[in-house]
Scaffold this motif. Structure first.
Motif, mmCIF file in Angstrom:
data_model
loop_
_atom_site.group_PDB
_atom_site.id
_atom_site.type_symbol
_atom_site.label_atom_id
_atom_site.label_comp_id
_atom_site.label_asym_id
_atom_site.label_seq_id
_atom_site.Cartn_x
_atom_site.Cartn_y
_atom_site.Cartn_z
ATOM 1 N N TYR A 186 54.591 35.293 75.351
ATOM 2 C CA TYR A 186 55.985 34.462 75.056
ATOM 3 C C TYR A 186 56.845 35.067 75.961
ATOM 4 C CZ TYR A 186 55.972 31.959 70.772
ATOM 5 O OH TYR A 186 55.749 30.980 69.744
ATOM 6 N N TYR A 187 56.766 34.761 77.301
ATOM 7 C CA TYR A 187 57.807 34.901 78.292
ATOM 8 C C TYR A 187 58.428 35.837 78.300
ATOM 9 C CZ TYR A 187 56.360 30.618 80.941
ATOM 10 O OH TYR A 187 55.474 29.847 81.765
ATOM 11 N N ASN A 188 59.877 35.663 77.888
ATOM 12 C CA ASN A 188 61.083 36.792 77.840
ATOM 13 C C ASN A 188 60.711 37.563 76.582
ATOM 14 O OD1 ASN A 188 61.796 34.128 76.925
ATOM 15 N ND2 ASN A 188 63.507 35.403 76.032
ATOM 16 N N GLN A 189 59.683 37.383 75.659
ATOM 17 C CA GLN A 189 59.728 38.179 74.396
ATOM 18 C C GLN A 189 58.362 38.814 74.512
ATOM 19 O OE1 GLN A 189 61.573 38.661 71.786
ATOM 20 N NE2 GLN A 189 63.286 37.462 72.883
ATOM 21 N N GLY A 190 57.724 38.804 75.759
ATOM 22 C CA GLY A 190 56.376 39.475 75.960
ATOM 23 C C GLY A 190 55.076 39.135 75.171
ATOM 24 N N VAL A 191 54.417 39.861 74.432
ATOM 25 C CA VAL A 191 53.383 39.342 73.818
ATOM 26 C C VAL A 191 53.464 39.610 72.373
ATOM 27 C CG1 VAL A 191 50.795 39.992 73.440
ATOM 28 C CG2 VAL A 191 51.765 40.203 75.669
ATOM 29 N N VAL A 192 52.885 38.222 71.589
ATOM 30 C CA VAL A 192 53.269 38.186 70.172
ATOM 31 C C VAL A 192 51.532 38.251 69.607
ATOM 32 C CG1 VAL A 192 53.806 36.558 68.209
ATOM 33 C CG2 VAL A 192 55.272 37.157 70.071
ATOM 34 N N ALA A 193 51.395 39.123 68.705
ATOM 35 C CA ALA A 193 50.163 39.014 67.691
ATOM 36 C C ALA A 193 50.251 38.237 66.340
ATOM 37 C CB ALA A 193 49.468 40.335 67.696
ATOM 38 N N LEU A 194 49.630 37.182 66.253
ATOM 39 C CA LEU A 194 49.678 36.544 64.888
ATOM 40 C C LEU A 194 48.089 36.702 64.168
ATOM 41 C CD1 LEU A 194 51.370 33.067 65.910
ATOM 42 C CD2 LEU A 194 52.439 35.014 64.873
ATOM 43 N N ASP A 195 48.182 37.104 62.921
ATOM 44 C CA ASP A 195 47.265 36.795 61.863
ATOM 45 C C ASP A 195 46.857 35.325 61.697
ATOM 46 O OD1 ASP A 195 45.430 36.683 59.690
ATOM 47 O OD2 ASP A 195 46.862 37.953 58.332
ATOM 48 N N VAL A 196 45.792 34.833 62.275
ATOM 49 C CA VAL A 196 45.313 33.636 61.921
ATOM 50 C C VAL A 196 44.011 33.416 60.997
ATOM 51 C CG1 VAL A 196 46.368 32.758 63.850
ATOM 52 C CG2 VAL A 196 43.907 33.296 64.216
ATOM 53 N N SER A 197 43.898 34.302 60.105
ATOM 54 C CA SER A 197 42.917 34.425 59.191
ATOM 55 C C SER A 197 43.433 33.449 57.870
ATOM 56 C CB SER A 197 42.620 35.983 58.390
ATOM 57 O OG SER A 197 43.810 36.005 57.808
#
Length: 176
Positions: free
Chosen positions: A124-135
């Motif tokens: 996410y560019y200027n927000q770094g890395v995002v982890a989302l639960d996609v279950s």
């Protein structure tokens, strides 16, 4: 812009045209690598279709969701834009958007999927890395599915281009 190929299907991210799905050997329309056949085109909301990742859920056997990254205008380190759009592709001839994820002042770039853990990692560019639960079933706003995020360089010193999971370690490619 980017292309994702899996199981004889190519998901071509064609910017403002949207996601183009081609049979390149799957057999749906008789396509091959040398003679790809267009199955459909889906113009995602807002255009700027940059990348896609087809999620195969090993726990349910579903091959239902295509995650599409929208790369909007960027102001560099100060801000970027673009959302994650989730398409239901159970019927490849008629995909439909069922969910999305928005992060204020930030835009997504590249994805990596941990299918076994059912986690989508997004740069996410200027927000770094995002982890989302996609279950499970994905619908509407996915904000409640945010697991965590990290800015590798800290606030104001992060501009993450890509992310990749390998042997239990998550690598972030930060342009700064």
């Amino acid at each position: 812009h980017d292309t994702f190929v899996r199981d004889g299907l190519a998901f071509v991210c064609a910017w403002n045209t949207g996601v183009m799905i081609f049979d390149v050997g799957n057999g749906i329309t008789g396509g091959s690598p040398s003679n790809p056949q267009l199955i459909t085109t889906y113009g995602t909301l807002g255009g700027e279709t940059h990348n896609a990742r087809w999620f195969w859920n090993p726990h349910t056997g579903e091959k239902k969701y295509l995650f599409v990254g929208q790369e909007g205008p960027s102001g560099g380190i100060g801000g970027s834009s673009g959302d994650i759009h989730v398409l239901d592709v159970q019927d490849l001839t008629h995909p439909s958007e069922v969910a999305s994820f928005h992060l204020n002042g930030a835009g997504t770039h590249n994805f990596w999927m941990d299918e076994d853990a059912q986690i989508l990692y997004a740069a996410y560019y200027n927000q770094g890395v995002v982890a989302l639960d996609v279950s499970g079933v994905l619908t509407g706003d996915l904000a409640s599915r945010l697991i965590d995020s990290i800015r590798p360089g800290g606030v104001g010193d992060t501009y993450t281009w890509g992310v990749q999971l390998d042997n239990g370690s998550l690598y972030a490619i930060d342009m700064l």
